[in-house]
Design a protein around this motif. Structure first.
Motif, mmCIF file in Angstrom:
data_model
loop_
_atom_site.group_PDB
_atom_site.id
_atom_site.type_symbol
_atom_site.label_atom_id
_atom_site.label_comp_id
_atom_site.label_asym_id
_atom_site.label_seq_id
_atom_site.Cartn_x
_atom_site.Cartn_y
_atom_site.Cartn_z
ATOM 1 N N THR A 100 4.633 -14.030 7.871
ATOM 2 C CA THR A 100 4.547 -14.557 9.225
ATOM 3 C C THR A 100 3.248 -14.088 9.871
ATOM 4 O OG1 THR A 100 5.829 -12.683 10.038
ATOM 5 C CG2 THR A 100 7.030 -14.699 9.548
ATOM 6 N N MET A 101 2.749 -14.866 10.815
ATOM 7 C CA MET A 101 1.435 -14.620 11.399
ATOM 8 C C MET A 101 1.377 -13.234 12.050
ATOM 9 S SD MET A 101 -1.642 -15.658 11.921
ATOM 10 C CE MET A 101 -1.702 -17.445 11.646
ATOM 11 N N SER A 102 0.503 -12.410 11.555
ATOM 12 C CA SER A 102 0.376 -11.048 12.059
ATOM 13 C C SER A 102 -0.864 -10.417 11.456
ATOM 14 C CB SER A 102 1.610 -10.221 11.684
ATOM 15 O OG SER A 102 1.445 -8.862 12.042
ATOM 16 N N TYR A 103 -1.374 -9.397 12.155
ATOM 17 C CA TYR A 103 -2.438 -8.580 11.583
ATOM 18 C C TYR A 103 -1.842 -7.446 10.727
ATOM 19 C CZ TYR A 103 -5.363 -10.779 15.158
ATOM 20 O OH TYR A 103 -6.026 -11.687 15.941
ATOM 21 N N ASN A 104 -0.541 -7.289 10.805
ATOM 22 C CA ASN A 104 0.149 -6.171 10.173
ATOM 23 C C ASN A 104 0.662 -6.572 8.791
ATOM 24 O OD1 ASN A 104 1.942 -4.070 9.470
ATOM 25 N ND2 ASN A 104 2.272 -3.602 11.634
ATOM 26 N N SER A 105 0.338 -5.785 7.802
ATOM 27 C CA SER A 105 0.736 -6.116 6.440
ATOM 28 C C SER A 105 2.249 -6.136 6.258
ATOM 29 C CB SER A 105 0.111 -5.128 5.453
ATOM 30 O OG SER A 105 0.553 -3.813 5.711
ATOM 31 N N SER A 106 2.984 -5.425 7.095
ATOM 32 C CA SER A 106 4.444 -5.391 6.950
ATOM 33 C C SER A 106 5.103 -6.731 7.279
ATOM 34 C CB SER A 106 5.035 -4.288 7.828
ATOM 35 O OG SER A 106 4.788 -4.562 9.191
ATOM 36 N N SER A 107 4.369 -7.637 7.897
ATOM 37 C CA SER A 107 4.910 -8.964 8.215
ATOM 38 C C SER A 107 4.794 -9.935 7.046
ATOM 39 C CB SER A 107 4.183 -9.552 9.426
ATOM 40 O OG SER A 107 4.413 -8.766 10.581
ATOM 41 N N TYR A 108 4.183 -9.494 5.976
ATOM 42 C CA TYR A 108 3.980 -10.347 4.802
ATOM 43 C C TYR A 108 4.893 -9.865 3.678
ATOM 44 C CZ TYR A 108 0.043 -12.076 7.416
ATOM 45 O OH TYR A 108 -0.736 -12.651 8.386
ATOM 46 N N HIS A 109 5.657 -10.795 3.112
ATOM 47 C CA HIS A 109 6.733 -10.421 2.198
ATOM 48 C C HIS A 109 6.362 -10.580 0.729
ATOM 49 C CE1 HIS A 109 8.774 -10.595 5.985
ATOM 50 N NE2 HIS A 109 8.564 -11.897 6.085
ATOM 51 N N TYR A 110 5.373 -11.425 0.457
ATOM 52 C CA TYR A 110 4.984 -11.675 -0.928
ATOM 53 C C TYR A 110 3.494 -11.381 -1.071
ATOM 54 C CZ TYR A 110 9.411 -14.172 -0.802
ATOM 55 O OH TYR A 110 10.735 -14.505 -0.639
ATOM 56 N N TRP A 111 3.138 -10.744 -2.180
ATOM 57 C CA TRP A 111 1.762 -10.302 -2.395
ATOM 58 C C TRP A 111 1.304 -10.669 -3.797
ATOM 59 C CZ3 TRP A 111 -1.224 -7.758 1.257
ATOM 60 C CH2 TRP A 111 -0.558 -7.396 2.438
ATOM 61 N N GLY A 112 0.012 -10.979 -3.888
ATOM 62 C CA GLY A 112 -0.591 -11.158 -5.190
ATOM 63 C C GLY A 112 -1.015 -9.819 -5.767
ATOM 64 N N GLN A 113 -1.604 -9.874 -6.946
ATOM 65 C CA GLN A 113 -1.989 -8.644 -7.649
ATOM 66 C C GLN A 113 -3.370 -8.154 -7.246
ATOM 67 O OE1 GLN A 113 -2.419 -11.626 -8.873
ATOM 68 N NE2 GLN A 113 -4.507 -11.546 -9.705
ATOM 69 N N GLY A 114 -4.120 -8.986 -6.563
ATOM 70 C CA GLY A 114 -5.441 -8.597 -6.075
ATOM 71 C C GLY A 114 -6.569 -9.040 -6.983
ATOM 72 N N THR A 115 -7.742 -9.220 -6.391
ATOM 73 C CA THR A 115 -8.948 -9.545 -7.136
ATOM 74 C C THR A 115 -10.093 -8.714 -6.575
ATOM 75 O OG1 THR A 115 -10.373 -11.366 -7.924
ATOM 76 C CG2 THR A 115 -9.573 -11.529 -5.663
ATOM 77 N N GLN A 116 -10.902 -8.156 -7.460
ATOM 78 C CA GLN A 116 -11.960 -7.234 -7.060
ATOM 79 C C GLN A 116 -13.191 -8.005 -6.595
ATOM 80 O OE1 GLN A 116 -12.101 -3.634 -7.110
ATOM 81 N NE2 GLN A 116 -13.992 -4.041 -5.970
ATOM 82 N N VAL A 117 -13.705 -7.612 -5.447
ATOM 83 C CA VAL A 117 -14.980 -8.123 -4.937
ATOM 84 C C VAL A 117 -15.917 -6.933 -4.786
ATOM 85 C CG1 VAL A 117 -16.164 -9.169 -2.983
ATOM 86 C CG2 VAL A 117 -13.967 -10.099 -3.762
ATOM 87 N N THR A 118 -17.068 -7.028 -5.432
ATOM 88 C CA THR A 118 -18.059 -5.966 -5.355
ATOM 89 C C THR A 118 -19.370 -6.564 -4.867
ATOM 90 O OG1 THR A 118 -16.999 -4.774 -7.182
ATOM 91 C CG2 THR A 118 -19.260 -4.144 -6.609
ATOM 92 N N VAL A 119 -19.898 -5.996 -3.796
ATOM 93 C CA VAL A 119 -21.155 -6.473 -3.218
ATOM 94 C C VAL A 119 -22.199 -5.373 -3.392
ATOM 95 C CG1 VAL A 119 -22.295 -7.406 -1.189
ATOM 96 C CG2 VAL A 119 -19.842 -7.806 -1.544
ATOM 97 N N SER A 120 -23.241 -5.676 -4.124
ATOM 98 C CA SER A 120 -24.292 -4.685 -4.372
ATOM 99 C C SER A 120 -25.392 -4.820 -3.326
ATOM 100 C CB SER A 120 -24.865 -4.870 -5.772
ATOM 101 O OG SER A 120 -25.492 -6.134 -5.884
ATOM 102 N N SER A 121 -26.002 -3.690 -3.019
ATOM 103 C CA SER A 121 -27.064 -3.687 -1.994
ATOM 104 C C SER A 121 -28.422 -3.930 -2.608
ATOM 105 C CB SER A 121 -27.034 -2.369 -1.247
ATOM 106 O OG SER A 121 -27.188 -1.294 -2.154
#
Length: 121
Positions: A100-121
């Motif tokens: 549900t719409m929120s800035y809080n992660s506790s309002s989200y019930h399903y999650w993916g496994q994640g994907t890495q983003v790396t930004v080099s300077s």
């Protein structure tokens, strides 16, 4: 039940762009707000962006406003995060979530496994 799989992460130079995708399974995808969160090493998970089930409402963290764009295609059960003008501080594992719409992660019930983003300077 919704299962989420992120893709599109990688290594990019500062100033570059990436587009993350999150593919969802389950017939109820279109009924959920979809969000993107990120977690950098040693830091707490933080809100990045969210989009309502119709796509009519979007919210962004101040740190990404004007650089990132969240969108969704309910026909494809997919949510996107277009990231432009990337900065080294955007480096993190990015997660998509359904809830549900929120800035809080506790309002989200399903999650993916994640994907890495790396930004080099």
């Amino acid at each position: 039940q919704v299962q989420l799989v992120e893709s599109g992460g990688g290594l990019v130079q500062a100033g570059g762009a990436l587009r993350l995708s999150c593919a969802a399974s389950g017939r109820t995808f279109s009924s959920y707000t979809m969000g993107w969160f990120r977690q950098a090493p040693g830091k707490e998970r933080e809100f990045v962006a969210a989009i309502s089930w119709k796509g009519s409402i979007t919210n962004y963290a101040d740190s990404v406003k004007g650089r990132f764009t969240i969108s969704r295609d309910n026909a494809k059960n997919t949510v996107y995060l277009q990231m432009n003008s990337l900065k080294p501080e955007d480096t993190a594992v990015y997660y998509c979530a359904a809830g549900t719409m929120s800035y809080n992660s506790s309002s989200y019930h399903y999650w993916g496994q994640g994907t890495q983003v790396t930004v080099s300077s």
